[in-house]
Design a protein around this motif. Structure first.
Motif, mmCIF file in Angstrom:
data_model
loop_
_atom_site.group_PDB
_atom_site.id
_atom_site.type_symbol
_atom_site.label_atom_id
_atom_site.label_comp_id
_atom_site.label_asym_id
_atom_site.label_seq_id
_atom_site.Cartn_x
_atom_site.Cartn_y
_atom_site.Cartn_z
ATOM 1 N N ASP A 1 51.829 45.184 48.148
ATOM 2 C CA ASP A 1 51.862 46.204 49.360
ATOM 3 C C ASP A 1 50.827 46.362 50.018
ATOM 4 O O ASP A 1 50.775 47.517 51.055
ATOM 5 N N GLY A 2 50.096 45.572 50.365
ATOM 6 C CA GLY A 2 48.922 45.194 51.363
ATOM 7 C C GLY A 2 47.719 46.219 50.951
ATOM 8 O O GLY A 2 47.009 46.387 51.979
ATOM 9 N N SER A 3 47.602 46.486 49.812
ATOM 10 C CA SER A 3 46.373 47.377 49.452
ATOM 11 C C SER A 3 45.132 46.946 50.113
ATOM 12 O O SER A 3 44.724 45.795 49.339
ATOM 13 N N PRO A 4 44.481 47.386 50.820
ATOM 14 C CA PRO A 4 43.036 46.808 51.046
ATOM 15 C C PRO A 4 42.130 46.919 49.918
ATOM 16 O O PRO A 4 41.083 46.069 49.979
ATOM 17 N N LEU A 5 42.104 47.882 48.847
ATOM 18 C CA LEU A 5 41.292 47.976 47.788
ATOM 19 C C LEU A 5 41.586 46.746 46.748
ATOM 20 O O LEU A 5 40.754 46.272 46.506
ATOM 21 N N LEU A 6 42.929 46.352 46.486
ATOM 22 C CA LEU A 6 43.259 45.314 45.782
ATOM 23 C C LEU A 6 42.848 44.108 46.420
ATOM 24 O O LEU A 6 42.244 43.268 45.771
ATOM 25 N N THR A 7 43.207 43.884 47.794
ATOM 26 C CA THR A 7 42.584 42.818 48.423
ATOM 27 C C THR A 7 41.026 42.552 48.271
ATOM 28 O O THR A 7 40.564 41.349 48.242
ATOM 29 N N TRP A 8 40.298 43.784 48.354
ATOM 30 C CA TRP A 8 38.855 43.592 48.308
ATOM 31 C C TRP A 8 38.493 43.083 47.075
ATOM 32 O O TRP A 8 37.580 42.168 46.921
ATOM 33 N N CYS A 9 39.084 43.589 45.828
ATOM 34 C CA CYS A 9 38.780 43.429 44.600
ATOM 35 C C CYS A 9 39.119 41.709 44.410
ATOM 36 O O CYS A 9 38.428 41.090 43.662
ATOM 37 N N LEU A 10 40.312 41.353 44.760
ATOM 38 C CA LEU A 10 40.662 39.853 44.712
ATOM 39 C C LEU A 10 39.684 38.957 44.989
ATOM 40 O O LEU A 10 39.478 37.896 44.559
ATOM 41 N N SER A 11 39.232 39.252 46.488
ATOM 42 C CA SER A 11 38.316 38.470 47.107
ATOM 43 C C SER A 11 36.841 38.344 46.440
ATOM 44 O O SER A 11 36.364 37.381 46.600
ATOM 45 N N ASN A 12 36.688 39.470 45.688
ATOM 46 C CA ASN A 12 35.320 39.505 45.066
ATOM 47 C C ASN A 12 35.472 38.596 43.619
ATOM 48 O O ASN A 12 34.210 38.157 43.132
ATOM 49 N N ALA A 13 36.607 38.398 43.050
ATOM 50 C CA ALA A 13 36.642 37.706 41.851
ATOM 51 C C ALA A 13 36.007 36.477 41.621
ATOM 52 O O ALA A 13 36.570 35.537 42.663
ATOM 53 N N VAL A 14 35.230 36.068 40.670
ATOM 54 C CA VAL A 14 34.659 34.781 40.553
ATOM 55 C C VAL A 14 35.405 34.138 39.278
ATOM 56 O O VAL A 14 35.330 34.978 38.314
ATOM 57 N N GLU A 15 35.405 32.906 38.825
ATOM 58 C CA GLU A 15 36.212 32.609 37.896
ATOM 59 C C GLU A 15 35.277 31.830 37.061
ATOM 60 O O GLU A 15 34.451 31.015 37.513
ATOM 61 N N ILE A 16 35.317 32.125 35.813
ATOM 62 C CA ILE A 16 34.575 31.454 34.709
ATOM 63 C C ILE A 16 35.187 30.488 33.860
ATOM 64 O O ILE A 16 36.254 30.797 33.490
ATOM 65 N N ILE A 17 34.448 29.214 33.803
ATOM 66 C CA ILE A 17 35.557 28.236 33.397
ATOM 67 C C ILE A 17 34.760 27.884 32.171
ATOM 68 O O ILE A 17 33.453 27.584 31.970
ATOM 69 N N ASP A 18 35.405 27.708 30.845
ATOM 70 C CA ASP A 18 34.835 27.198 29.652
ATOM 71 C C ASP A 18 35.088 25.704 29.420
ATOM 72 O O ASP A 18 35.459 25.116 30.390
ATOM 73 N N SER A 19 34.385 25.156 28.478
ATOM 74 C CA SER A 19 34.537 23.400 28.451
ATOM 75 C C SER A 19 35.786 23.083 27.875
ATOM 76 O O SER A 19 36.222 21.922 28.097
ATOM 77 N N ASN A 20 36.881 24.045 27.645
ATOM 78 C CA ASN A 20 38.282 23.389 27.808
ATOM 79 C C ASN A 20 39.111 23.684 28.691
ATOM 80 O O ASN A 20 40.276 23.547 28.755
ATOM 81 N N GLY A 21 38.668 24.247 29.984
ATOM 82 C CA GLY A 21 39.185 24.617 30.953
ATOM 83 C C GLY A 21 40.073 25.771 31.145
ATOM 84 O O GLY A 21 40.709 26.053 32.134
ATOM 85 N N ASN A 22 39.641 26.497 30.187
ATOM 86 C CA ASN A 22 40.341 27.837 30.308
ATOM 87 C C ASN A 22 39.495 28.898 31.344
ATOM 88 O O ASN A 22 38.142 28.631 31.190
ATOM 89 N N ILE A 23 40.070 29.848 31.850
ATOM 90 C CA ILE A 23 39.417 30.611 32.871
ATOM 91 C C ILE A 23 39.537 32.157 32.914
ATOM 92 O O ILE A 23 40.579 32.367 31.961
ATOM 93 N N LYS A 24 38.665 32.752 33.191
ATOM 94 C CA LYS A 24 38.700 34.334 33.227
ATOM 95 C C LYS A 24 37.982 34.796 34.347
ATOM 96 O O LYS A 24 37.245 33.986 34.960
ATOM 97 N N LEU A 25 38.336 36.075 34.769
ATOM 98 C CA LEU A 25 37.690 36.656 35.971
ATOM 99 C C LEU A 25 36.264 37.381 35.740
ATOM 100 O O LEU A 25 36.331 37.929 34.848
ATOM 101 N N SER A 26 35.590 37.258 36.574
ATOM 102 C CA SER A 26 34.262 37.966 36.555
ATOM 103 C C SER A 26 33.384 38.494 37.978
ATOM 104 O O SER A 26 34.106 37.974 38.930
ATOM 105 N N LYS A 27 32.712 39.171 37.997
ATOM 106 C CA LYS A 27 31.913 39.533 39.177
ATOM 107 C C LYS A 27 30.985 38.440 39.215
ATOM 108 O O LYS A 27 30.826 37.763 38.020
#
Length: 596
Positions: free
Chosen positions: A528-554
Motif C-alpha cells: 500500500d505504499g507505506s513510507p514507514l514500511l519502505t523505510w524499514c525495508l531499506s534499512n534491513a541488512v542480511e546476515i548470512i551463516d556458513s550454510n547460506g541461511n539468512i536473517k534480517l538485522s539492523k
C-alpha cells in the motif's frame, strides 16, 4: 549575448561561465546547466519586487582577489604558488558571494550545496574560504565600498564526520595561512588553534565528538564530505546557530557516496535536484551546484568524465595528471572486475551515487519495490474480506513496534501491509535520532502514536480487531517473536486466535526472507505504499551463516535505522508461504538450534 571576443572580455567571469555552459560551449551535466540557467534568469529579474537581490560584481571580485592575492597552494605541483581560480570556481564563488540583498547588502545565500568528484580542489577551496571567514568577510551596502562592517569574534567551523576529516580542511587552512604574509598579519596561527589577532573568535575543526557543538554563533560553516555522515546531526546543530550573525553561510561540499538509500547527503541531493528542476519551490537563499555524469552516460567514455571533473577543462599539469589517474583507476577497477573498486571509482571519480554495499537486504531493488505499491484505497479493496496471516514484532515498548499482515491472492501474488506503534512522549526524541517524520506519518495513518511513555499491547490488539471489523480481514494465525510477546500471545489465544511462536533463528527465517525478495524481483507482491514500511525495508541488512541461511538485522544493535515493520511481515511470511498441508502438519514452529 556577446557577439565577439572583445564583448566576452567585458562580461564578468561569473556570467561568462554561466553563458558558456547554457549555450553548450563548455561540456556539462544537466544539473550544472540548470544552475547556470538559474543564475542568468536571476540577472534578468534582479532588484524587482519579487526578487530583492542584485549581483554586486565588487563583492564577487573581492572573493576572487582574496584567493589570488592571499592564498597559496599547500600541496601538489603548485605548492607554494598563489592560487589561480579556474572558471568553474569563479562561477561558484562569484555566485555565492556576489549576490546580495538590494537594500541591506547582506549576502543572499545562506546555504550552498556543492558536489563534484575527487581531485577538483574542494579542500583547497574550502580552506581558503575558512580563512576568508576569519579575515575578510564583511557586509557593506551595494555601491558603497567605503563602508564595511565586520563581525566581532568571527566563528568558522570546519565540520566533518570524524576528527581526522575535520582537521583536513582545518590543517590545510593552517598551512595556507602560514604561507601568506597577508593572512599572518591578521591571524594568530598556532599548532592547536587559529584566532583573529584583534577581533578574537576561532577557526576550529568540529566533529560529532566535539563538545559544545551547539554553543556558537557561526559566521561560516564548512561541512566536508557530507556523504560520509550517517545522520544530519552536525548539519542541524550548526544550522540552528544561524540568526545570531549578519549573514551566516553554510557550505556543504561532497562527492557522491555508497549509501544511496539512507544518507542525509543523498536526501539533500535529491531535494536540490528537484529544486533546480522546478519540481519543488525554489529556495532563493540556497545555492546549488552539482557536477556529475548524466543518466545514460557511458562511464567508460573518457569524454564525459569532465562533467564531474570540471578541472579537466584546464590546460595545466595538474589537470593532465588527474586525467591519467582517473583513467588508471578506471582500468584497474574494470579489468580486475573488483566490485568494491568499481563502486569506489563511480562515486569518487564520476560522482555517481551507489546503493549501500554492506549486505543490504534490498540492495539495488528498492526502486522495484516502490513500483509495486498501489494507492491505499485500492489496496484495501484488493484485500477486503480476505484471509491473512498477522506478524508481530513487539520489541521494546518504548520504541517502534509493528503489526504486519500477509495475504495470499488468487493470482499467486502476495499482498503485504504493516502498521507501526510508538509512544507519543518519545516520538519527538525518535524523530531526532531516527531522522524520519513519525508525527507526519501518524497523521497520514501509517503508524499510531500511543499515549504515554510506552506502547501498551492493547493498542495492537485493537488494531487487529479494527481491521477485522472494518475491512473484514480473517486472521488465520498470529505469528509472533517470543521475545517480549508471550503475554500478548496468551491473551490473544484466550480470545480464540491461533498464535504461532516464530523462533528468530536462521533456520526458521531464511526461507521466507529469501522468498519475500524473490517475490519483489518477480513482481508477485503488492503493497500500500507505506513510507514507514519502505523505510524499514531499506534499512534491513542480511546476515548470512556458513550454510547460506539468512536473517534480517539492523547494521548495529543500537542503530536508529529501524526494521520493525519488515520484521513483522517476515514473521507472518514464515507461515503464509507454507502449503495448506504443511500448515496442518506443523502448527507451531519449534526452536532453532542454530544461532549467530
Amino acid at each position: 549575448m556577446p557577439n565577439s571576443s572583445t564583448d566576452w572580455e567585458d562580461v564578468h567571469p561569473t556570467h561568462r561561465y554561466a553563458a558558456e555552459i547554457v549555450t553548450g560551449l563548455r561540456p556539462s551535466c544537466k544539473m550544472e546547466r540548470l544552475a547556470c540557467a538559474r543564475h542568468l534568469n536571476d540577472l534578468r529579474r534582479q532588484a524587482t519586487d519579487d526578487f530583492p537581490y542584485v549581483f554586486d560584481e565588487s563583492r564577487a571580485n573581492r572573493i576572487f582577489d582574496w584567493f589570488e592575492r592571499c592564498c597559496r597552494h599547500v600541496r601538489g605541483p603548485f605548492s607554494g604558488e598563489l592560487i589561480e581560480l579556474a572558471p568553474f570556481q569563479k562561477f561558484d564563488l562569484g555566485s555565492i558571494f556576489g549576490w546580495v540583498h538590494v537594500e541591506s547588502g547582506k549576502r543572499r545565500f545562506k546555504k550552498a550545496f556543492n558536489m563534484r568528484a575527487r581531485g577538483n580542489v574542494k579542500s583547497t577551496e574550502m580552506s581558503g574560504l575558512a580563512l576568508y571567514g576569519m579575515c575578510g568577510d564583511c557586509v557593506y551596502p551595494p555601491g558603497n565600498p567605503s563602508y564595511k562592517r565586520y563581525e566581532d569574534s568571527p566563528e568558522v567551523e570546519c565540520a566533518a564526520v570524524d576528527k581526522g576529516q575535520a582537521k583536513r580542511v582545518w590543517g590545510d587552512a593552517q598551512e595556507m595561512g602560514k604561507k601568506s604574509l597577508e593572512i599572518l598579519k591578521r591571524l594568530r596561527i598556532k599548532r592547536t588553534y587559529i584566532e583573529h589577532a584583534t577581533r578574537g573568535g576561532w577557526l576550529r575543526p568540529l566533529s560529532k565528538d566535539t563538545k559544545n557543538k551547539d554553543s556558537g554563533a557561526p559566521c561560516i560553516v564548512i561541512i566536508d564530505e557530507y556523504h560520509a555522515h550517517p545522520s544530519s546531526e552536525i548539519h542541524d546543530v550548526l544550522y540552528s546557530g544561524f540568526g545570531k550573525r549578519l549573514q551566516s553561510l553554510m557550505l556543504i561540499i561532497s562527492t557522491a557516496g555508497k549509501d544511496a538509500e539512507n544518507s542525509p547527503c543523498k536526501q539533500e541531493y535529491d531535494a536540490r535536484c528537484k529544486m533546480l528542476a522546478g519540481d519543488i519551490p525554489m529556495d532563493e537563499t540556497y545555492f546549488v551546484m552539482i557536477r556529475e555524469l548524466d543518466k545514460g552516460d557511458d562511464p567508460h567514455d573518457e569524454t564525459v568524465w569532465v562533467k564531474a571533473n570540471p578541472i579537466l577543462q584546464e590546460d595545466n599539469e595538474y589537470a593532465q595528471e588527474l586525467f591519467r589517474q582517473i583513467r588508471a583507476e578506471h582500468d584497474d577497477a574494470y579489468n580486475t572486475g573488483d566490485h568494491a573498486k568499481i563502486r569506489e571509482w563511480l562515486t569518487k571519480r564520476v560522482n555517481l551515487w551507489q546503493s549501500d554495499s554492506e549486505n543490504k537486504y534490498m540492495s539495488g531493488i528498492m526502486d522495484r519495490w516502490k513500483k509495486l505499491g498501489i494507492p491505499r484505497k485500492e489496496f484495501l479493496e484488493l484485500v477486503r474480506g480476505r484471509e491473512c496471516w498477522n506478524g508481530e514484532d513487539l520489541s521494546k515498548n518504548t520504541d517502534l513496534t509493528a503489526a504486519g499482515f500477509v495475504f495470499k491472492l488468487d493470482d499467486g501474488r502476495y499482498a503485504v501491509t504493516a502498521h507501526g506503534f510508538m509512544p507519543e512522549n518519545t516520538a519527538t526524541k525518535h524523530e531526532h535520532s531516527d531522522r524520519v517524520p513519525y508525527r507526519a506519518w501518524a497523521a497520514d495513518g501509517w503508524c499510531k502514536l500511543t499515549k504515554g511513555d510506552v506502547t501498551d499491547d492493547n493498542f495492537i490488539k485493537d488494531h487487529i480487531h479494527q481491521k477485522e471489523q472494518e475491512e473484514g480481514w480473517k486472521v488465520k494465525e498470529i505469528c509472533y517473536d517470543p521475545y517480549g510477546a508471550r503475554q500478548f500471545a496468551n491473551d490473544m489465544t484466550s480470545k480464540g486466535y491461533v498464535c504461532v511462536e516464530i523462533r528468530q533463528g536462521a533456520q526458521t527465517l531464511s526461507e521466507p526472507t529469501k522468498k519475500f525478495r524473490e517475490l519483489v524481483l518477480q513482481e508477485r507482491i503488492v503493497h500500500d505504499g507505506s513510507p514507514l514500511l519502505t523505510w524499514c525495508l531499506s534499512n534491513a541488512v542480511e546476515i548470512i551463516d556458513s550454510n547460506g541461511n539468512i536473517k534480517l538485522s539492523k547494521k548495529h544493535k543500537d542503530d536508529s535505522q529501524r526494521i520493525d515493520l519488515i520484521a513483522a511481515i517476515i514473521n507472518a511470511m514464515v507461515r503464509a508461504v507454507l502449503s495448506p498441508e504443511e500448515l496442518d502438519l506443523n502448527k507451531h514452529i519449534l526452536s532453532d538450534d542454530f544461532s549467530f
